[in-house]
Design a protein around this motif. Structure first.
Motif, short mmCIF file in Angstrom:
data_model
loop_
_atom_site.label_atom_id
_atom_site.label_comp_id
_atom_site.label_asym_id
_atom_site.label_seq_id
_atom_site.Cartn_x
_atom_site.Cartn_y
_atom_site.Cartn_z
N CYS A 1 -1.30 4.37 9.98
CA CYS A 1 -1.99 3.10 10.22
C CYS A 1 -3.49 3.37 10.35
CB CYS A 1 -1.45 2.39 11.47
SG CYS A 1 -1.89 3.18 13.02
N ASN A 2 -4.27 2.33 10.15
CA ASN A 2 -5.72 2.48 10.20
C ASN A 2 -6.24 2.68 11.62
OD1 ASN A 2 -6.24 2.28 7.40
ND2 ASN A 2 -6.06 0.05 7.49
N ASN A 3 -5.46 2.24 12.60
CA ASN A 3 -5.91 2.29 13.99
C ASN A 3 -5.71 3.63 14.67
OD1 ASN A 3 -6.73 -0.39 13.87
ND2 ASN A 3 -4.74 -1.16 14.53
N SER A 4 -5.06 4.57 14.01
CA SER A 4 -4.86 5.90 14.57
C SER A 4 -5.15 6.97 13.52
CB SER A 4 -3.43 6.06 15.10
OG SER A 4 -3.23 7.39 15.57
#
Length: 260
Positions: free
Chosen positions: A211-214
């Motif tokens: 994911c882009n958030n991690s």
């Protein structure tokens, strides 16, 4: 030795289902996730959890959380012998009690082929494991570790299984060195990957930015009846957050069961 050879020979490293051959996984409707959560300070009791989610909506259709007593001894590299019997029992329950909700594939919090190879158990420890395993699963002679929990569960249930680990298992020359950290930093967007190639030359798995958030990758490996490419695509398709939703929900629900 015959049982050892049967288990290892049983691992299938390629796609076997029609839905796996479709880019959008047409025909896949149910994805399972499994987890064991331990009571803090007590490694002999745990909550075994199986959750089945719809696909692609990723809504929970079924859950099974039960307390289990782990009597088999812990041996590094052989965690599956402690945990897998309880996960097999959970899969058998949904197959027998609600067959319309049985998973078509299982995502496992752990490794598949990305696992130490060639280690042997002593005869005495082999015998103690065979006696203590709570399901009918006998192992004679010496036991060779050649597959992780995802392979073990896949072979015993004959379901497609995928290993999804949060940390790199350092085997076959794979290490968390500066080169590895540089490769991790190169994963800029969700879905980007790099192969985990051991010194043997074999690709044991893939590092996936889920994911882009991690920026922390997942380490995806074949368990059973799935190719590595399909495994990576499916894990990515199951991620709302870093950890794929079937495993995340199994973990959440097992921990909530323990709190209650």
């Amino acid at each position: 030795r015959r049982e050892q050879a049967r288990l290892r020979a049983g691992v299938v490293e390629e796609d076997t289902e029609e839905w796996q051959k479709d880019a959008r996984f047409t025909g896949l409707e149910r994805v399972g996730g499994v987890d064991l959560s331990y009571i803090k300070g007590d490694d002999s009791r745990a909550c075994a959890s199986l959750v089945v989610l719809s696909f692609p909506a990723l809504e929970v259709l079924y859950q099974d959380c039960r307390m289990v007593a782990l009597s088999a001894p812990y041996v590094a590299g052989f965690l599956a012998f402690r945990e897998v019997p309880f996960l097999v029992e959970a899969v058998r329950r949904v197959q027998q009690e609600e067959p319309q909700l049985q998973p078509q594939v299982l995502l496992v919090d752990g490794n598949g082929l990305l696992h130490p190879r060639g280690r042997l158990l002593s005869w005495s420890l082999c015998c103690s494991l065979a006696v203590l395993l709570p399901v009918s699963c006998s192992y004679s002679g010496w036991l060779l570790a050649g597959f992780g929990t995802a392979c073990h569960l896949g072979v015993l249930t004959d379901l497609p299984c995928i290993g999804v680990a949060k940390n790199l298992l350092q085997v076959d020359g794979l290490v968390r060195d500066e080169l590895h950290r540089e490769q991790v930093r190169s994963l800029q967007r969700s879905g980007e990957t790099f192969p985990l190639t051991g010194t043997s030359g074999k690709v044991l798995g893939m590092a996936l930015r889920s994911c882009n958030n991690s920026s922390k990758p997942l380490y995806v490996s074949v368990g059973h009846r799935v190719s590595l490419g399909t495994a990576v695509r499916l894990v990515g398709a199951c991620c709302r957050f870093r950890v794929p939703e079937p495993i995340r929900q199994a973990d959440i629900r097992s921990r909530e069961y323990l709190r209650k």
